[in-house]
Write a protein that holds these residues in place. Structure first.
Motif, PDB file in Angstrom:
ATOM      1  N   THR A 153      27.774  80.080  56.809  1.00  0.00           N
ATOM      2  CA  THR A 153      27.074  78.801  56.620  1.00  0.00           C
ATOM      3  C   THR A 153      26.373  78.784  55.271  1.00  0.00           C
ATOM      4  O   THR A 153      25.202  78.415  55.162  1.00  0.00           O
ATOM      5  CB  THR A 153      26.055  78.567  57.749  1.00  0.00           C
ATOM      6  OG1 THR A 153      25.145  79.687  57.795  1.00  0.00           O
ATOM      7  CG2 THR A 153      26.751  78.445  59.092  1.00  0.00           C
ATOM      8  N   TRP A 155      26.871  77.030  52.395  1.00  0.00           N
ATOM      9  CA  TRP A 155      26.521  75.762  51.761  1.00  0.00           C
ATOM     10  C   TRP A 155      25.479  75.003  52.584  1.00  0.00           C
ATOM     11  O   TRP A 155      25.641  74.799  53.790  1.00  0.00           O
ATOM     12  CB  TRP A 155      27.758  74.879  51.606  1.00  0.00           C
ATOM     13  CG  TRP A 155      28.606  75.224  50.425  1.00  0.00           C
ATOM     14  CD1 TRP A 155      29.799  75.873  50.418  1.00  0.00           C
ATOM     15  CD2 TRP A 155      28.310  74.934  49.058  1.00  0.00           C
ATOM     16  NE1 TRP A 155      30.272  76.017  49.144  1.00  0.00           N
ATOM     17  CE2 TRP A 155      29.392  75.437  48.281  1.00  0.00           C
ATOM     18  CE3 TRP A 155      27.250  74.298  48.406  1.00  0.00           C
ATOM     19  CZ2 TRP A 155      29.431  75.327  46.898  1.00  0.00           C
ATOM     20  CZ3 TRP A 155      27.300  74.185  47.017  1.00  0.00           C
ATOM     21  CH2 TRP A 155      28.370  74.688  46.277  1.00  0.00           C
ATOM     22  N   LYS A 157      23.953  71.354  52.991  1.00  0.00           N
ATOM     23  CA  LYS A 157      24.385  69.992  52.653  1.00  0.00           C
ATOM     24  C   LYS A 157      23.277  68.987  52.929  1.00  0.00           C
ATOM     25  O   LYS A 157      22.402  69.213  53.766  1.00  0.00           O
ATOM     26  CB  LYS A 157      25.636  69.640  53.469  1.00  0.00           C
ATOM     27  CG  LYS A 157      26.808  70.590  53.220  1.00  0.00           C
ATOM     28  CD  LYS A 157      28.008  70.219  54.076  1.00  0.00           C
ATOM     29  CE  LYS A 157      29.158  71.183  53.837  1.00  0.00           C
ATOM     30  NZ  LYS A 157      30.349  70.857  54.665  1.00  0.00           N
ATOM     31  N   ASP A 158      23.327  67.848  52.234  1.00  0.00           N
ATOM     32  CA  ASP A 158      22.367  66.782  52.493  1.00  0.00           C
ATOM     33  C   ASP A 158      22.852  65.916  53.658  1.00  0.00           C
ATOM     34  O   ASP A 158      23.884  66.197  54.276  1.00  0.00           O
ATOM     35  CB  ASP A 158      22.106  65.953  51.235  1.00  0.00           C
ATOM     36  CG  ASP A 158      23.354  65.242  50.728  1.00  0.00           C
ATOM     37  OD1 ASP A 158      24.299  65.032  51.516  1.00  0.00           O
ATOM     38  OD2 ASP A 158      23.381  64.884  49.537  1.00  0.00           O
ATOM     39  N   ALA A 162      27.051  66.026  51.352  1.00  0.00           N
ATOM     40  CA  ALA A 162      27.279  66.570  50.011  1.00  0.00           C
ATOM     41  C   ALA A 162      26.693  67.971  49.898  1.00  0.00           C
ATOM     42  O   ALA A 162      25.599  68.253  50.413  1.00  0.00           O
ATOM     43  CB  ALA A 162      26.660  65.653  48.973  1.00  0.00           C
ATOM     44  N   LYS A 163      27.407  68.845  49.201  1.00  0.00           N
ATOM     45  CA  LYS A 163      26.946  70.219  49.032  1.00  0.00           C
ATOM     46  C   LYS A 163      25.825  70.281  48.001  1.00  0.00           C
ATOM     47  O   LYS A 163      25.992  69.835  46.872  1.00  0.00           O
ATOM     48  CB  LYS A 163      28.117  71.099  48.595  1.00  0.00           C
ATOM     49  CG  LYS A 163      29.199  71.231  49.660  1.00  0.00           C
ATOM     50  CD  LYS A 163      30.395  72.017  49.165  1.00  0.00           C
ATOM     51  CE  LYS A 163      31.428  72.187  50.254  1.00  0.00           C
ATOM     52  NZ  LYS A 163      32.641  72.892  49.793  1.00  0.00           N
ATOM     53  N   ARG A 164      24.672  70.836  48.420  1.00  0.00           N
ATOM     54  CA  ARG A 164      23.516  70.925  47.526  1.00  0.00           C
ATOM     55  C   ARG A 164      23.422  72.293  46.872  1.00  0.00           C
ATOM     56  O   ARG A 164      23.334  72.416  45.660  1.00  0.00           O
ATOM     57  CB  ARG A 164      22.233  70.629  48.313  1.00  0.00           C
ATOM     58  CG  ARG A 164      22.147  69.217  48.871  1.00  0.00           C
ATOM     59  CD  ARG A 164      20.839  69.035  49.627  1.00  0.00           C
ATOM     60  NE  ARG A 164      19.696  69.330  48.774  1.00  0.00           N
ATOM     61  CZ  ARG A 164      18.515  69.795  49.239  1.00  0.00           C
ATOM     62  NH1 ARG A 164      18.365  70.032  50.526  1.00  0.00           N
ATOM     63  NH2 ARG A 164      17.526  70.026  48.406  1.00  0.00           N
ATOM     64  N   VAL A 166      23.882  76.950  47.792  1.00  0.00           N
ATOM     65  CA  VAL A 166      24.272  78.031  48.700  1.00  0.00           C
ATOM     66  C   VAL A 166      23.055  78.893  48.992  1.00  0.00           C
ATOM     67  O   VAL A 166      22.296  79.245  48.089  1.00  0.00           O
ATOM     68  CB  VAL A 166      25.399  78.881  48.083  1.00  0.00           C
ATOM     69  CG1 VAL A 166      25.542  80.212  48.797  1.00  0.00           C
ATOM     70  CG2 VAL A 166      26.712  78.123  48.134  1.00  0.00           C
ATOM     71  N   GLU A 221      38.409  68.508  44.123  1.00  0.00           N
ATOM     72  CA  GLU A 221      37.138  68.732  44.820  1.00  0.00           C
ATOM     73  C   GLU A 221      36.974  70.196  45.198  1.00  0.00           C
ATOM     74  O   GLU A 221      35.894  70.780  45.029  1.00  0.00           O
ATOM     75  CB  GLU A 221      37.062  67.852  46.066  1.00  0.00           C
ATOM     76  CG  GLU A 221      35.722  67.955  46.789  1.00  0.00           C
ATOM     77  CD  GLU A 221      35.622  67.017  47.978  1.00  0.00           C
ATOM     78  OE1 GLU A 221      34.639  67.118  48.730  1.00  0.00           O
ATOM     79  OE2 GLU A 221      36.535  66.178  48.160  1.00  0.00           O
ATOM     80  N   ALA A 225      34.092  72.769  43.714  1.00  0.00           N
ATOM     81  CA  ALA A 225      33.163  73.468  44.609  1.00  0.00           C
ATOM     82  C   ALA A 225      33.257  74.978  44.402  1.00  0.00           C
ATOM     83  O   ALA A 225      32.233  75.674  44.357  1.00  0.00           O
ATOM     84  CB  ALA A 225      33.462  73.108  46.059  1.00  0.00           C
ATOM     85  N   ARG A 228      31.587  76.068  41.141  1.00  0.00           N
ATOM     86  CA  ARG A 228      30.123  76.045  41.221  1.00  0.00           C
ATOM     87  C   ARG A 228      29.609  77.369  41.783  1.00  0.00           C
ATOM     88  O   ARG A 228      28.611  77.921  41.311  1.00  0.00           O
ATOM     89  CB  ARG A 228      29.663  74.904  42.137  1.00  0.00           C
ATOM     90  CG  ARG A 228      29.611  73.536  41.503  1.00  0.00           C
ATOM     91  CD  ARG A 228      29.103  72.508  42.501  1.00  0.00           C
ATOM     92  NE  ARG A 228      27.727  72.767  42.923  1.00  0.00           N
ATOM     93  CZ  ARG A 228      27.128  72.121  43.925  1.00  0.00           C
ATOM     94  NH1 ARG A 228      27.792  71.193  44.610  1.00  0.00           N
ATOM     95  NH2 ARG A 228      25.871  72.395  44.224  1.00  0.00           N
TER      96      ARG A 228
END
Length: 240
Positions: A153, A155, A157-158, A162-164, A166, A221, A225, A228
Motif C-alpha cells: 500500500t 501509494w 491517494k487523494d 490521484a497518487k500523492r 509513497v 500513465e 508513475a 516518479r
C-alpha cells in the motif's frame, strides 16, 4: 497440495498477467537494462532461480544465445506452463534454498524478481553463490525495499484517486505481507537492502554493476508513475 505462499492457486492468473513478453516492469524497466548488460557476452550455461512460467529462460536462449539454460521453481503449475511453451527446455521442481546441482555448475545464475518470494534468504543466497562458477555472474533484479516495506500500500491517494506520495514504514523490520492484484494473491517477504547486501558479500561475491533503471516505454500513465517512484533495481555480482 499445500499452498502456503499462494503461488499454486495464483499460477493461472500469473501466466495470463505475464503473457509472452512479461508485465510492465519486466518489459519496460528491467529487460532493457539486462539485455544491454548481457549483450555480446558468452555464457556456457545459465540457471534461472524461480523461473516461473519460463519467460526469462526462453529469452536467455532466444535473445542471448545461451544453449544450456535450466529453470527451477517450487510451483509445479508454473513449471507445467514453462514445459508446454518450451518442450525442449530443462525445467525442474526445486527451491532456491536447496538447489539440486553440484558446486560451480553455472557461469550465469539469475534471480529475476524472486528474492522477495524466498522465505530463507540466507540459505538461498548461499546456494546461488555455491552453484555459480568462479568468475561467473550472479544477476539479480529485485524490488526496492522501500516498496516492500509498505506492505503493498505504498501509494497514498487523494479523494479522487490521484497518487500523492509513497509512504515507507517498518523499513528495518523484516516481515511478510500478502499481495493481491489481477487475480494473483501471493506472500512477499520484506528485508532492508542492507540484509541482501550483507549476505551477498558474505557469500564471496563482488558487486560489479548496479542500476535503478527508469521505465522507457509502456502506457504513458504507468511510465510516469514508475519514474516518479522507481521501485526496482538490477545488480550484477561476480564470484571470486
Amino acid at each position: 497440495m499445500t499452498d502456503e505462499n499462494g503461488w499454486d492457486m495464483s499460477a493461472s492468473a500469473w501466466v495470463i498477467a505475464q503473457g509472452e513478453n512479461g508485465d510492465f516492469t519486466r518489459q519496460f524497466v528491467l529487460d532493457p537494462v539486462i539485455d544491454a548488460w548481457l549483450a555480446g557476452r558468452s555464457f556456457a550455461s545459465a540457471l534461472d532461480v524461480g523461473c516461473g512460467e519460463g519467460r526469462f529462460c526462453r529469452r536467455l536462449k532466444a535473445r542471448h544465445g545461451i544453449v544450456a539454460v535450466t529453470g527451477i521453481d517450487p510451483t509445479e503449475p508454473l513449471l507445467a506452463t514453462a514445459r508446454a511453451k518450451d518442450p525442449a527446455g530443462d525445467y525442474r521442481l526445486a527451491s532456491a534454498e536447496n538447489l539440486p546441482f553440484e558446486d560451480h555448475r553455472f557461469d550465469l545464475t539469475v534471480s529475476y524478481l524472486t528474492l522477495i518470494d524466498i522465505p530463507d534468504i540466507e540459505r538461498a543466497i548461499a546456494e546461488m553463490a555455491r552453484v555459480t562458477a568462479p568468475g561467473g555472474t550472479l544477476l539479480i533484479a529485485n524490488l526496492n525495499p522501500f516498496i516492500t516495506a509498505s506492505g503493498g500500500t505504498a501509494w497514498v491517494k487523494d479523494d479522487s484517486g490521484a497518487k500523492r506520495f509513497v509512504k515507507v514504514d517498518r523499513y528495518l523490520q523484516e516481515h511478510s505481507d500478502w499481495q493481491a492484484w489481477r487475480g494473483i494473491r501471493i506472500l512477499n517477504h520484506h528485508r532492508p537492502l542492507s540484509r541482501y547486501m550483507t549476505l551477498l558479500l558474505a557469500a564471496g561475491l563482488r558487486l560489479t554493476r548496479f542500476d535503478e533503471p527508469p521505465a522507457i516505454g509502456g502506457p504513458t500513465e504507468a511510465r510516469a508513475a514508475y519514474n516518479r517512484v522507481p521501485y526496482a533495481h538490477v545488480m550484477e555480482w561476480t564470484k571470486a
